[in-house]
Design an enzyme around this catalytic site. Structure first.
Site, short mmCIF file in Angstrom:
data_model
loop_
_atom_site.label_atom_id
_atom_site.label_comp_id
_atom_site.label_asym_id
_atom_site.label_seq_id
_atom_site.Cartn_x
_atom_site.Cartn_y
_atom_site.Cartn_z
N ASN A 78 26.19 8.22 28.04
CA ASN A 78 26.95 7.57 29.27
C ASN A 78 27.45 8.75 29.29
O ASN A 78 27.20 10.21 30.28
CB ASN A 78 27.65 6.65 28.96
CG ASN A 78 28.69 6.01 30.67
OD1 ASN A 78 27.96 6.99 31.21
ND2 ASN A 78 28.75 5.20 31.03
N GLU A 389 27.02 17.09 36.97
CA GLU A 389 27.98 16.35 36.45
C GLU A 389 29.28 16.38 35.47
O GLU A 389 27.68 17.25 34.21
CB GLU A 389 27.08 14.76 36.45
CG GLU A 389 28.12 13.97 35.74
CD GLU A 389 27.54 12.76 35.65
OE1 GLU A 389 27.03 12.03 36.29
OE2 GLU A 389 28.24 11.69 34.94
N HIS A 391 30.63 15.24 33.72
CA HIS A 391 32.04 14.52 33.21
C HIS A 391 32.66 13.87 32.55
O HIS A 391 33.85 13.68 32.18
CB HIS A 391 30.75 13.07 33.10
CG HIS A 391 31.70 11.45 33.78
ND1 HIS A 391 30.63 10.10 33.96
CD2 HIS A 391 32.54 10.93 33.88
CE1 HIS A 391 31.23 9.41 34.11
NE2 HIS A 391 32.14 9.88 34.06
N GLU A 432 30.34 12.38 39.92
CA GLU A 432 31.74 12.47 38.37
C GLU A 432 31.52 13.63 37.85
O GLU A 432 31.97 13.78 36.55
CB GLU A 432 30.40 11.22 37.56
CG GLU A 432 30.55 10.24 38.06
CD GLU A 432 32.23 9.05 38.02
OE1 GLU A 432 32.76 9.47 37.01
OE2 GLU A 432 31.81 7.91 38.40
N GLU A 502 27.27 4.11 44.66
CA GLU A 502 26.56 3.21 43.66
C GLU A 502 27.17 2.42 43.74
O GLU A 502 28.79 2.04 43.95
CB GLU A 502 26.85 3.79 42.21
CG GLU A 502 26.45 5.47 41.85
CD GLU A 502 26.19 5.71 40.86
OE1 GLU A 502 26.67 4.72 39.70
OE2 GLU A 502 26.87 7.00 39.86
N TYR A 503 26.74 0.75 43.70
CA TYR A 503 27.26 -0.67 43.69
C TYR A 503 26.32 -1.65 42.95
O TYR A 503 24.83 -1.37 43.26
CB TYR A 503 27.71 -1.21 45.05
CG TYR A 503 26.31 -1.76 46.30
CD1 TYR A 503 25.73 -0.58 46.55
CD2 TYR A 503 26.11 -2.98 46.40
CE1 TYR A 503 24.62 -1.30 47.12
CE2 TYR A 503 25.40 -3.59 47.00
CZ TYR A 503 24.36 -2.56 47.19
OH TYR A 503 23.91 -3.27 47.89
N HIS A 505 25.96 -2.98 39.70
CA HIS A 505 25.74 -2.47 38.68
C HIS A 505 24.03 -3.67 38.08
O HIS A 505 24.53 -4.50 37.66
CB HIS A 505 25.94 -2.20 37.84
CG HIS A 505 25.62 -1.62 36.23
ND1 HIS A 505 25.96 -1.95 35.44
CD2 HIS A 505 25.77 -0.27 36.75
CE1 HIS A 505 25.72 -1.06 34.18
NE2 HIS A 505 25.26 -0.02 35.22
C1 IPT Z 1 28.65 6.32 37.32
C2 IPT Z 1 27.36 6.55 37.27
O1 IPT Z 1 27.75 7.32 38.61
C3 IPT Z 1 26.44 6.34 36.69
O2 IPT Z 1 25.65 7.88 35.94
C4 IPT Z 1 26.15 5.72 35.92
O3 IPT Z 1 26.97 5.91 34.50
C5 IPT Z 1 27.21 4.35 36.49
O4 IPT Z 1 28.16 4.43 36.41
C6 IPT Z 1 26.61 3.14 35.17
O5 IPT Z 1 25.69 2.45 34.78
S1 IPT Z 1 30.67 6.28 36.37
C7 IPT Z 1 30.57 5.53 36.20
C8 IPT Z 1 32.47 5.42 35.36
C9 IPT Z 1 31.32 4.01 36.82
#
Ligand code: IPT
Length: 972
Positions: A78, A389, A391, A432, A502-503, A505
């Site tokens: 990840n 990224e 991260h 990120e 992003e929302y 999941h």
């Molecule tokens: C967020 C990421 O931007 C995305 O790439 C993916 O990892 C997603 O979460 C989870 O599947 S980052 C997360 C720390 C909120």
């Protein structure tokens, strides 16, 4: 190789070196006239960039070597880096691929400028031609071009050597949540132009028909020749040279000897503006002429006329506040890892259109350029994201001046490549990567270069959704709870559009509360939507016998979301990769073969262009679009009666303006009792993304007049109930008797959100039934049982009564106060084999759950039991149907059983026990049972999205206390 100057520079540990010898990025598309160098190349894999020559083998280009059985396998993490070196360092063991081939340089290219384009190379590319060093490039997701005019000879063969180094300083800023691969992942091509050429073309087309085309002209020889000029035509309309900008003929101090700049313009009357709903494109041709009028260079563009602006808390397209029904999309393929064909991309976008999506965030890098061509053509709003990224070391890198150039390079080259696409409405600085001066530098470059689009960066916006920011015009949080978004929009302090980057999941069985998000978005000004995480489940097709990626040989070895026997969808760890983050890459709305998951249907209904309401005898149709009438749609009424009758009738949709509502006549008399009226909406003509007749949505309303007669459950005198010594029902069609169930096979949300651990602590996964009383009173049998849990005793009672044709079972379960969040409260039993078809009256036909049930209309549905199950990559609770009133399970000879439910219930019928699912790590490990495992749930916990983001909301949790339910069991 040891004396190679490109190696001697050690560019893989020098972030300041973003390129050497690389041509500037531009928006002149050369793919049409190019010589494709795709296909089989010579290849060798070295252990380090310094490695000595090894064995030559073959590799397919484009193609990551990690997917071609060449000794280096994919790894999934990840955000943690797969190795421990701090930026900018990379590990000493650093697989390095050498791609080599010979190419005949066409003799007719004599005197021309010859350019090599490498579509994408991961992560550092070194180019040698005929043994001479030509260039270096970084950024694994953008093309790199090199001028080969001086190193090749037209008419002779040339040897191209592309060396790709897997790990580098750049890996630290390409730390996205996805598989790590390496190699050349997009097409390689060679093209030639006249030395006098269009170096770049910038198109700006406004909604009012104003078109401006800025051209840059260069000559490879150096100084521009006398008398060159540029013309342009949009369809049949000629563009005019902008007098204000006529630097060629004017005595202007700014006229350059070596950089020609021309501005052409036009006003298009009665222009048809571009929007995602109406993707109107115009063909533009730009020609560069020599003094004698002959054409030196030509560039073709597809132009969409549209405006985008941020106005206070609103993002406006052509002046309208639009909703962003978005998805995050990676360039992914289960056979190639990263290489996606134009046909694949089209299939992705066609599917997204069919399921109501209108926006894409190119998570987390510029996608293959064809994707944007398709987005222009099919109609999507795009947030185009730079390949940054960092991260794992985000905080350190955001302000590290050694990476400053890389940030600006990546952002600016994306903008230079994609600026002419009408679909791109927002630039994103990446994902990120914390927030630092490097971001502001990149933002500054965009603000100056392209003032026509807003930009966003979650890392800058998250600290303060309302505060001024150089780096973000949008408040674009990720996974913010609905309540926080609503509170912000109502606070009076909102200054920017709130669009979640992003929302919801989509990992496993997920996307609970999506409809609640949208109820808030559609009713509260300031909320404009978001991008679901994400489109793909990144499962790689893997051979089970040797654990290798199937690669391109696996074509066709999958379907309906499932890998063929002998194969499985691999996730983190399955290639022996360590460290890894397991199944967290399987978090998409589609399976790795693009089969849509049931949550897609939830989205389709939430995004429906047509809404139906029933209000005091009047049916209302609302047009939920922003720009279009409903003329492109057909509809059919469908009235579902409780007793099983279904009536259909064609309908004509009224001419409703975007955003408006009109009354519509229903062709049937209002039925007695409960009934459901559905408008089946389909495409009225062929669309680029759907043939005529494709289902678009199924809005439904409940009609209820009078009270339906309650079924009578008179007990039958003389009949008796058979129970065993433990008070368990004995029945010829049940292989295992009805008992209490409080547990489900944990979903990914349940596991990662911590619920599954609590359930295990409480012992819900292995409840032990202790019978405490069996009483017969007349025909009734009352059975009382207790289940000891770690949070107290659960008391369960069943009263079984013989009724006409079968049995009525009334149950109650009392959950102690401490048992405040169980998975389900209900009954589970198993049938004998052979009952293979489920017919039900309830929501369907696809899977639905209490907090994900907006897209499953009530009806009479029928499916083979084997097709009820959803094969999530890691087996988990699956295949539930919400709001079920009754069902039958039958054999081909129509024998079987019928279950009636006292109240609409969550029902699941499957070949697997919850424990079977919980014990398996991949779908291929599951062994179907001959009978059916049937769950009837008085209450079932919502799914939520706790694997990343908020859990379900309180209304979908199961409260402690007494739960009562009743059902009937009859033999068919
Ligand atoms: C967020 C990421 O931007 C995305 O790439 C993916 O990892 C997603 O979460 C989870 O599947 S980052 C997360 C720390 C909120």
């Amino acid at each position: 190789m040891r004396r190679d100057p490109l190696i001697a520079l050690r560019p893989w540990e020098t972030p300041e070196v973003t390129s050497w010898g690389r041509l500037p990025m531009n928006a002149v598309d050369r793919r049409g006239d190019a010589l494709s160098l795709d296909g089989s190349w010579h290849f060798q894999l070295l252990p380090t960039p310094h490695g000595c020559s090894g064995e030559w083998t073959r590799i397919e280009v484009p193609g990551a070597w990690t997917m071609q059985d060449l000794g280096d396998l994919p790894q999934y993490t990840n955000f943690r880096m797969p190795w421990g070196e701090f930026p900018p360092a990379s590990p000493a063991a650093n697989p390095t691929g050498v791609y080599e081939r010979s190419v005949d340089i066409p003799a007719e290219w004599a005197g021309r400028r010859i350019v090599l384009q490498v579509g994408a190379a991961e992560s550092v590319l070194l180019v040698h031609v005929n043994g001479r060093p030509v260039g270096i490039s970084k950024d694994s997701r953008l093309a790199a071009e090199f001028d080969l005019s001086d190193v090749v000879r037209p008419g002779d063969p040339a040897t191209l050597r592309l060396t790709v180094i897997k790990w580098s300083d750049a890996s630290h800023i390409e730390d996205q949540d996805q598989w790590w691969h390496a190699g050349i992942t997009r097409s390689v091509l060679l093209y030639a132009t006249d030395p006098l050429h269009l170096a770049d073309v910038t198109v700006r087309a406004r909604q009012d028909g104003e078109l401006r085309v800025d051209c840059q002209v260069r000559d490879a020889a150096g100084a521009l020749p006398e008398g060159w000029y540029v013309t342009g035509a949009l369809g049949g309309q000629l563009l005019v040279q902008d007098a204000e900008f006529d630097r060629v003929n004017a005595e202007d101090m700014r006229v350059s000897d070596f950089l020609g700049e021309v501005r052409l313009s036009a006003t298009v009357r009665a222009v048809r503006p571009w929007t995602a709903e109406t993707p109107e494109l115009y063909e533009l041709t730009v020609r560069l002429h020599r003094a004698d009028g002959s054409v030196a260079d030509t560039s073709h563009h597809r132009v969409g006329f549209r405006n985008v602006e941020v106005c206070g808390p609103n993002l406006l397209v052509n002046g309208e506040r639009i909703f962003i029904r978005g998805i995050n999309r990676h360039d992914f393929h289960p056979l190639t890892g990263r290489t996606v064909s134009a046909a694949d991309m089209r299939a992705d976008l066609v599917l997204l259109k069919r399921f109501g999506f209108n926006a894409i965030r190119t998570a987390h890098y510029p996608n293959d350029p064809t994707l944007l061509d398709l987005a222009d053509e099919l109609g999507f709003y795009v947030v185009d994201e730079a390949n940054i990224e960092s991260h794992d070391h985000a905080h350190e890198i955001a302000d590290d001046p050694r990476y400053l150039g890389a940030f600006v390079d990546r952002v600016s080259r994306m903008v230079l490549r994609d600026k002419n696409h009408p679909s791109v409405i927002i630039w994103s600085l990446g994902n990120e990567s914390d927030y630092g001066a490097n971001h502001d530098a990149a933002a500054g470059w965009i603000r100056r270069h392209d003032p026509t689009r807003p930009l966003q960066y979650e890392g800058a916006a998250k600290l303060d959704w309302a505060g001024p920011s150089v780096a973000s015009d949008i408040a674009c949080p990720m996974y913010a709870p609905i309540e926080d978004c609503v509170a912000h929009a109502l606070s009076g302090e909102q200054t920017k559009p709130l669009i979640q980057c992003e929302y919801s999941h989509a990992m496993g069985n997920s996307n609970g509360t999506l409809a609640d998000h949208w109820a808030a978005i559609e009713s509260i000004p300031g909320l404009q939507g978001g991008f679901i995480w994400e489109f793909w489940d990144h499962g790689i097709l893997q051979r089970v016998n040797d654990g290798r990626p199937a690669g391109r040989a696996g074509a066709g070895l999958y379907g309906k979301g499932v890998a063929a026997p002998g194969h499985r969808w691999a996730y983190g760890g399955d290639f022996g990769d360590s460290p890894n983050d397991g199944g967290f890459c399987a978090d998409g709305l589609v399976f790795p073969d693009r089969t849509p998951k049931p949550a897609m249907y939830e989205h389709r209904e939430i995004a429906a262009p047509v809404r139906l309401r029933y209000c005091r005898g009047v049916f209302l149709v609302q047009n939920r679009q922003h720009f279009r009438s409903l003329e492109w749609l057909n509809a059919e009424w469908c009235l579902v009666h409780e007793d099983g009758r279904t009536q259909t009738a064609p309908s004509v949709l009224p001419g409703v303006l975007p955003g408006s509502t009109e009354a519509i006549a229903m062709p049937f008399p209002l039925p007695e009792g409960e009934a459901w009226l559905t408008l089946r909406v389909t495409t009225a003509r062929d669309e680029a993304w759907a043939p005529r007749g494709t289902e678009v949505c199924l809005p439904q309303v409940r009609l209820s007049t009078g009270v339906a007669a309650a079924p009578s459950h008179e007990s039958v005198p003389g009949a008796s109930v058979e129970v065993d010594g433990e008070g368990r029902l004995v029945h010829p069609l049940l292989a295992s008797p009805p008992v209490l169930s409080l547990w489900r096979a944990p979903t990914d949300n349940d596991e990662i959100g911590g619920m599954a651990a609590r359930w295990r602590d409480w012992g819900l996964d292995a409840l032990v039934r202790k019978v405490v009383g069996v009483d017969r009173e007349g025909a009734h049998v009352t059975v009382r049982a207790e289940y000891a849990t770690g949070a107290g005793i659960v008391r369960h009672e069943q009263v079984i009564t013989p009724v006409a044709g079968g049995l009525r079972i009334e149950e109650s379960a009392e959950l102690p106060e401490a048992l405040d969040d169980v998975a389900r409260v209900g009954t589970v039993f198993e049938t004998v084999g052979g009952l293979d078809v489920l017919d039900w009256y309830g929501q369907g036909p696809w899977e639905s759950y209490p907090d994900r049930s907006a897209g499953a209309p009530v009806g009479h549905h029928s499916l083979p039991v084997d097709e009820l199950f959803t094969p999530y990559l890691r087996p988990q609770e699956s295949g539930g149907r919400h709001g079920v009133r009754r069902f039958t399970l039958s054999a081909p000879d129509a024998t079987g059983l019928a279950v009636g439910l006292g109240a609409p219930s969550q029902v699941s019928v499957s070949r697997y026990r919850a424990e079977d699912l919980a014990a398996a790590t991949h779908h291929d490990e599951l062994v179907p049972r001959p009978g059916c495992v049937v769950h009837l749930d008085a209450a079932h916990r919502g799914l939520g999205t706790a694997s990343c983001g908020p859990d379900t909301s309180a209304q979908y949790l199961i409260a402690p206390g007494i739960h009562r339910w009743a059902w009937t069991l009859r033999v068919l």
